[in-house]
Design a protein around this motif. Structure first.
Motif, PDB file in Angstrom:
ATOM      1  N   SER A  31       0.852  -1.186   0.000  1.00 20.34           N
ATOM      2  CA  SER A  31       0.000   0.000   0.000  1.00 20.34           C
ATOM      3  C   SER A  31       0.886   1.234   0.000  1.00 20.34           C
ATOM      4  O   SER A  31       1.215   1.788  -1.039  1.00 20.34           O
ATOM      5  CB  SER A  31      -0.956  -0.008   1.187  1.00 20.34           C
ATOM      6  OG  SER A  31      -1.837   1.101   1.120  1.00 20.34           O
TER       7      SER A  31
ATOM      8  N   TYR B  43      -3.690   0.418  -3.156  1.00 25.43           N
ATOM      9  CA  TYR B  43      -3.522   1.689  -2.474  1.00 25.43           C
ATOM     10  C   TYR B  43      -4.791   2.137  -1.758  1.00 25.43           C
ATOM     11  O   TYR B  43      -4.738   2.681  -0.661  1.00 25.43           O
ATOM     12  CB  TYR B  43      -3.063   2.732  -3.487  1.00 25.43           C
ATOM     13  CG  TYR B  43      -2.151   3.783  -2.897  1.00 25.43           C
ATOM     14  CD1 TYR B  43      -0.881   3.447  -2.428  1.00 25.43           C
ATOM     15  CD2 TYR B  43      -2.563   5.103  -2.801  1.00 25.43           C
ATOM     16  CE1 TYR B  43      -0.045   4.394  -1.888  1.00 25.43           C
ATOM     17  CE2 TYR B  43      -1.733   6.061  -2.265  1.00 25.43           C
ATOM     18  CZ  TYR B  43      -0.479   5.711  -1.808  1.00 25.43           C
ATOM     19  OH  TYR B  43       0.346   6.657  -1.269  1.00 25.43           O
ATOM     20  N   SER B  44      -5.910   1.912  -2.390  1.00 27.87           N
ATOM     21  CA  SER B  44      -7.179   2.363  -1.798  1.00 27.87           C
ATOM     22  C   SER B  44      -7.826   1.232  -1.020  1.00 27.87           C
ATOM     23  O   SER B  44      -7.517   0.043  -1.191  1.00 27.87           O
ATOM     24  CB  SER B  44      -8.131   2.832  -2.897  1.00 27.87           C
ATOM     25  OG  SER B  44      -8.519   1.726  -3.708  1.00 27.87           O
ATOM     26  N   ASN B  45      -8.795   1.605  -0.169  1.00 27.65           N
ATOM     27  CA  ASN B  45      -9.561   0.591   0.549  1.00 27.65           C
ATOM     28  C   ASN B  45     -10.332  -0.307  -0.423  1.00 27.65           C
ATOM     29  O   ASN B  45     -10.453  -1.519  -0.210  1.00 27.65           O
ATOM     30  CB  ASN B  45     -10.536   1.250   1.530  1.00 27.65           C
ATOM     31  CG  ASN B  45      -9.823   1.756   2.773  1.00 27.65           C
ATOM     32  OD1 ASN B  45      -8.605   1.600   2.906  1.00 27.65           O
ATOM     33  ND2 ASN B  45     -10.570   2.358   3.682  1.00 27.65           N
ATOM     34  N   GLU B  46     -10.869   0.331  -1.487  1.00 26.26           N
ATOM     35  CA  GLU B  46     -11.630  -0.436  -2.476  1.00 26.26           C
ATOM     36  C   GLU B  46     -10.754  -1.519  -3.118  1.00 26.26           C
ATOM     37  O   GLU B  46     -11.199  -2.657  -3.323  1.00 26.26           O
ATOM     38  CB  GLU B  46     -12.186   0.492  -3.564  1.00 26.26           C
ATOM     39  CG  GLU B  46     -13.272   1.439  -3.089  1.00 26.26           C
ATOM     40  CD  GLU B  46     -12.706   2.671  -2.367  1.00 26.26           C
ATOM     41  OE1 GLU B  46     -13.512   3.458  -1.831  1.00 26.26           O
ATOM     42  OE2 GLU B  46     -11.460   2.819  -2.324  1.00 26.26           O
TER      43      GLU B  46
ATOM     44  N   LYS C  34      -8.135  -2.914  -1.790  1.00 23.06           N
ATOM     45  CA  LYS C  34      -7.843  -3.950  -0.784  1.00 23.06           C
ATOM     46  C   LYS C  34      -8.986  -4.960  -0.716  1.00 23.06           C
ATOM     47  O   LYS C  34      -8.759  -6.164  -0.541  1.00 23.06           O
ATOM     48  CB  LYS C  34      -7.604  -3.305   0.582  1.00 23.06           C
ATOM     49  CG  LYS C  34      -6.308  -2.495   0.670  1.00 23.06           C
ATOM     50  CD  LYS C  34      -6.180  -1.830   2.028  1.00 23.06           C
ATOM     51  CE  LYS C  34      -4.859  -1.072   2.172  1.00 23.06           C
ATOM     52  NZ  LYS C  34      -4.740   0.085   1.276  1.00 23.06           N
TER      53      LYS C  34
ATOM     54  N   ALA D 189      -7.369   1.122   7.389  1.00 17.33           N
ATOM     55  CA  ALA D 189      -6.421   0.527   6.438  1.00 17.33           C
ATOM     56  C   ALA D 189      -5.047   0.344   7.060  1.00 17.33           C
ATOM     57  O   ALA D 189      -4.329  -0.611   6.747  1.00 17.33           O
ATOM     58  CB  ALA D 189      -6.319   1.396   5.190  1.00 17.33           C
TER      59      ALA D 189
ATOM     60  N   THR E 121       1.367  -1.731   4.960  1.00 17.44           N
ATOM     61  CA  THR E 121       0.357  -0.674   4.926  1.00 17.44           C
ATOM     62  C   THR E 121       0.749   0.388   5.940  1.00 17.44           C
ATOM     63  O   THR E 121       1.213   0.073   7.038  1.00 17.44           O
ATOM     64  CB  THR E 121      -1.050  -1.232   5.225  1.00 17.44           C
ATOM     65  OG1 THR E 121      -2.008  -0.151   5.137  1.00 17.44           O
ATOM     66  CG2 THR E 121      -1.148  -1.871   6.597  1.00 17.44           C
TER      67      THR E 121
END
Length: 408
Positions: free
Chosen positions: A275, A302-305, A307, A323, A349
């Motif tokens: 991340s 990189y984004s929560n989506e 992940k 995150a 992360t």
């Protein structure tokens, strides 16, 4: 023998070019037992160069100049040295013939003929890559070595002519080995080997801190290579007994090269989910030849989506823990291992900065997790650098986590 390097050229002082000549010469002199104590850079000015020569003459056995041997009026190194030593400039037939061969029948301008003149008594040094021959002068038990400035001319001249000459003059050689250390700082390293540093004679120990790691240079001096090698080996073993696994490699090793070699040697496969490091770990690993046999998958989520969509990290964990958390790092490592079908899964992360931090989760907070079949470990770090430094440190600690797993 004490040596001083004087680099001549106004362009050096203006910062238009880097002084790689002095760096190269110093690196080449150490293995043959010649100590470089001073580097000086001076512009194309005869009086200032003469002042540098006076200072160097009083404190050094060998003076090496680079630059100022061209055909133009501002190339004054040879003339200034001749004046300093009270010598005449004389034409050398060898240098004259070299110019004729170099220009191969083309018209040679009068200023080019200046390059055929040297201080009387010079030992000329061949130049197979340019017009300016070099020279060696011996006077009053001192040595002055005059070299051209362009690296493509200086380097071969130094290797082919200067090194053999100096080896004959010096009865000693110096060898060094660098120990590379990760996981503790310079002050702690120095404290752990304090007795060695206090009592050092030959070999000597020199610590140096770099970003994220510490190096120890062991340097030994002597007349027989086998004895020098034994001195270095004994000292290295002594230091290894004290520092243990903090030492990860020697000389040109890097954390990624050591990790790559261990993975390949052991046949252990790995996948990486990143991340905050943005692919830096994968980049470092893929610099290692042969890594494709063990490095199977690398992804930047990189984004929560990402992940959730790519790694199937539990959205409730992201919502409740965030995150940047131990729970998310662990799931990332486990999921990437499963997706890549590898022995190990590595995840990072964190908050690289400069924005995004809070009192609870400040900039520099990083979680790194390593998953295997039945176990997963996760470490928490708090780095205190800028964005690029935090990313680099996170990648280094992640690689070191893998290294320590592989050597346990």
């Amino acid at each position: 023998m004490k040596c001083e390097i004087i680099s001549v050229g106004t362009e050096l002082l203006l910062g238009q070019i880097a002084n790689t000549d002095a760096q190269y010469i110093s690196q080449e002199l150490a293995p043959i037992g010649i100590d470089v104590y001073f580097h000086t850079a001076v512009g194309d000015n005869s009086e200032r160069l003469k002042e540098c020569l006076r200072i160097a003459w009083n404190r050094s056995d060998i003076i090496i100049t680079s630059g100022g041997l061209g055909p133009t009026l501002d190339d004054l190194t040879k003339e200034t040295i001749a004046d300093f030593l009270g010598l005449k400039m004389v034409e050398y037939q060898e240098a004259y013939e070299h110019l004729q061969r170099y220009f191969k029948g083309k018209k040679i301008t009068q200023n080019n003929y200046r390059q055929a003149y040297f201080p009387e008594g010079s030992i000329l040094l061949p130049n197979n890559n340019g017009t300016a021959m070099g020279a060696i002068l011996e006077k009053c038990n001192k040595i002055i070595i005059i070299l051209p400035g362009p690296p493509n001319e200086l380097v071969p001249m130094f290797k082919e002519s200067v090194i053999p000459y100096l080896i004959a003059k010096s009865g000693y050689m110096i060898k060094s080995r660098v120990l590379r250390i990760f996981g503790i700082g310079e002050s702690q390293v120095e404290d752990m080997i304090k007795e060695i540093i206090i009592n050092q004679t030959n070999p000597t120990i020199a610590p140096l801190a770099k970003e994220g790691e510490v190096t120890l240079r062991i340097t030994a001096k002597g007349k027989e290579e086998a004895i020098i090698d034994k001195m270095i080996q004994d000292m290295e073993e002594h230091i290894r007994d004290i520092l243990g696994d903090y030492i990860y490699g020697i000389d040109d090793d890097s954390l990624e090269s050591i990790v790559g070699q261990l993975l390949i040697k052991k046949g252990i496969t790995i996948s990486v989910a990143e991340s905050c490091t943005g692919g830096l770990i994968a980049h470092k690993l893929t610099n290692i030849p042969g890594i494709s046999s063990v490095f199977k998958l690398g992804t930047v989520v990189y984004s929560n989506e990402a992940k959730v969509d790519v790694l199937n990290v539990n959205s409730e964990v992201l919502k409740e823990k965030g995150a940047v958390s131990e729970e998310t790092a662990i799931q990332m490592a486990q999921r990437i291992r499963q997706i890549g079908k590898t022995d190990l899964g590595l995840s990072v992360t964190g908050i690289a900065g400069p924005d995004g931090g809070t009192a609870e989760k400040p900039v520099g907070l990083v979680y790194i997790a390593l998953a295997e079949d039945k176990n997963v470990i996760c470490n928490k770090y708090n780095f205190n650098g800028n964005r690029l430094k935090n990313k680099n440190l996170a990648s280094m600690y992640a690689l070191d986590m893998v290294r320590r797993y592989l050597i346990k």
